[in-house]
Design an enzyme around this catalytic site. Structure first.
Site, short mmCIF file in Angstrom:
data_model
loop_
_atom_site.label_atom_id
_atom_site.label_comp_id
_atom_site.label_asym_id
_atom_site.label_seq_id
_atom_site.Cartn_x
_atom_site.Cartn_y
_atom_site.Cartn_z
N GLY A 1 7.14 4.61 15.22
CA GLY A 1 7.33 4.72 13.79
C GLY A 1 6.76 5.98 13.18
N GLY B 1 0.84 -1.19 0.00
CA GLY B 1 0.00 0.00 0.00
C GLY B 1 0.87 1.24 0.00
N ARG B 2 0.35 2.33 0.57
CA ARG B 2 1.11 3.57 0.58
C ARG B 2 2.44 3.43 1.32
NH1 ARG B 2 -4.28 5.31 1.25
NH2 ARG B 2 -4.06 5.06 3.49
N ILE B 3 2.40 2.83 2.52
CA ILE B 3 3.63 2.71 3.30
C ILE B 3 4.58 1.71 2.66
CG2 ILE B 3 4.58 2.01 5.52
CD1 ILE B 3 2.02 3.11 6.83
N ARG C 1 1.57 -3.80 12.62
CA ARG C 1 0.89 -4.19 13.85
C ARG C 1 1.48 -5.50 14.35
NH1 ARG C 1 -0.65 0.33 13.88
NH2 ARG C 1 -2.77 1.13 14.07
N THR D 1 6.77 -2.69 11.30
CA THR D 1 6.31 -1.37 11.75
C THR D 1 4.81 -1.22 11.52
OG1 THR D 1 6.89 -0.42 9.58
CG2 THR D 1 8.54 -0.22 11.34
N ARG E 1 -2.43 -8.36 -2.23
CA ARG E 1 -3.62 -9.05 -2.75
C ARG E 1 -3.64 -9.05 -4.27
NH1 ARG E 1 -8.39 -6.32 0.67
NH2 ARG E 1 -7.03 -4.53 0.33
N GLU F 1 1.11 -5.32 23.09
CA GLU F 1 1.58 -4.03 23.62
C GLU F 1 0.46 -3.30 24.36
OE1 GLU F 1 1.70 -0.58 20.50
OE2 GLU F 1 2.64 -2.33 19.55
N HIS G 1 6.94 1.60 19.66
CA HIS G 1 5.87 2.05 18.76
C HIS G 1 6.03 3.54 18.44
CE1 HIS G 1 1.55 0.99 17.40
NE2 HIS G 1 2.08 1.91 16.61
#
Length: 334
Positions: free
Chosen positions: A298, A162-164, A246, A244, A184, A275, A296
């Site tokens: 990022g 995706g974007r990241i 989940r 980075t 996908r 977490e 956490h």
């Protein structure tokens, strides 16, 4: 919006001062000045009286809490990119609109992904601790001391393009890495050509062939333990994994076992399955130099947090002006 009709907005955590000031100017906003995490009882009380709830990813807004919400609560304006902490379907059943803050954390999270890739391969945390914990023990430079692994010329396998994931790929290509990805479906041809990327419809096959695995997909019921014990075992013993996204996307206990057995070379983690609780076995591995652990952080930049706050404000204003919020999250998407 007139002063009498300003919506009552409950904000669950401390936000940047600039965001909080604007919230107070526009809304009847209740701030969390001490930044103490709110209990379920406090969240329930807020949802019984507020018009808008502004939760963060640390606040689990499940069906039980939503069932106790008052009829005046019409908007949950999440201060987060993901919405896995909110039961969007249950909110829709109560007539509550949910929004998020997409597209503002992409570059920051991609930067941190690359930082972890470098930190694990080049043993940055270990090297830093030598100078800070026992500075007198450093005897100076040596040709064979603290050797890490080069990343130039290696293959990176990105899970979730995706974007990241795409932003990570662009950075990785600049570092001389060969881009492989599982998604996908393939990304558009222009992006694939730009990145000279190889698409794998089989995650299993990709994992067995890359030197670095980067987890960048969202957390959904379908991605829970996507990187399972069986799939982790497919990785090369010289490969590392970085997460980075989940924590629950990786089977954490299986990863720990393989790291301890040296069947995976290392890991860089910014997120964890339970977490804020951190598995003590991960801490032990970090002390042994096998993993790099971050709390956490990022997306933790001043610019990113202010951009998130601006999106929350825009969503609230649009909703109470009678318009569709630009970042509405539709039910039934997970």
């Amino acid at each position: 919006m007139t002063a009498k009709k300003r919506p009552r907005v409950y904000i669950t955590r401390k936000l940047p001062d600039a965001v909080e000031t604007r919230m107070r100017e526009l809304f009847d906003a209740e701030l969390n000045i001490d930044d103490r995490p709110r209990s379920r009882e406090e969240l329930a009380a807020a949802m019984a009286s507020a018009d808008v709830l502004v939760p963060t990813i640390a606040d689990k807004i499940d069906a039980e809490l939503l069932a106790s919400a008052g009829p005046q609560l019409k908007l949950i304006a999440g201060f987060s990119n993901g919405t896995d902490h909110i039961d969007v379907d249950a909110a829709a059943e109560k007539g509550i609109t949910v929004t998020n803050t997409p597209n503002v954390l992409t570059e920051d999270t991609a930067d941190m992904t690359m930082a972890l890739i470098l930190a694990v391969n080049r043993r940055l945390a270990e090297g830093s601790r030598i100078l800070t914990d026992n500075p007198g023990d450093w005897a100076g430079w040596s040709p064979t001391w603290m050797l890490g692994r080069r990343i130039w010329g290696k293959r990176i396998g990105i899970i979730g393009m995706g974007r990241i994931g795409t932003a990570v790929a662009r950075r990785a290509k600049a570092f001389g890495l060969s881009i492989h990805y599982h998604n996908r479906k393939p990304v558009n041809q222009a992006t694939e050509s730009e990145l000279e990327a190889t698409y794998w419809d089989s995650l299993d096959q990709m994992l067995a062939r890359v030197d670095i695995v980067s987890v960048n997909c969202p957390s959904t019921p379908g991605t829970f333990h996507l990187v399972s014990a069986r799939r982790l075992a497919l990785m090369q013993p010289t490969a590392i994994i970085v997460n980075t996204a989940r924590g629950d996307i990786i089977d954490e206990m299986a990863m720990i076992k393989l790291l301890r057995e040296d069947k995976i070379a290392g890991a860089g983690l910014d997120v964890y399955q339970n977490e804020p609780a951190i598995n003590p076995k991960l801490v032990k591995l970090a002390n042994e130099g096998k993993v790099v652990l971050l709390p956490h952080m990022g997306s933790a930049t001043i610019e990113g947090r202010i951009d998130m706050g601006d999106k929350v404000i825009i969503n609230i204003r649009a909703f109470f002006d009678g318009h569709r919020p630009p970042n509405r999250v539709l039910p039934g998407r997970n």
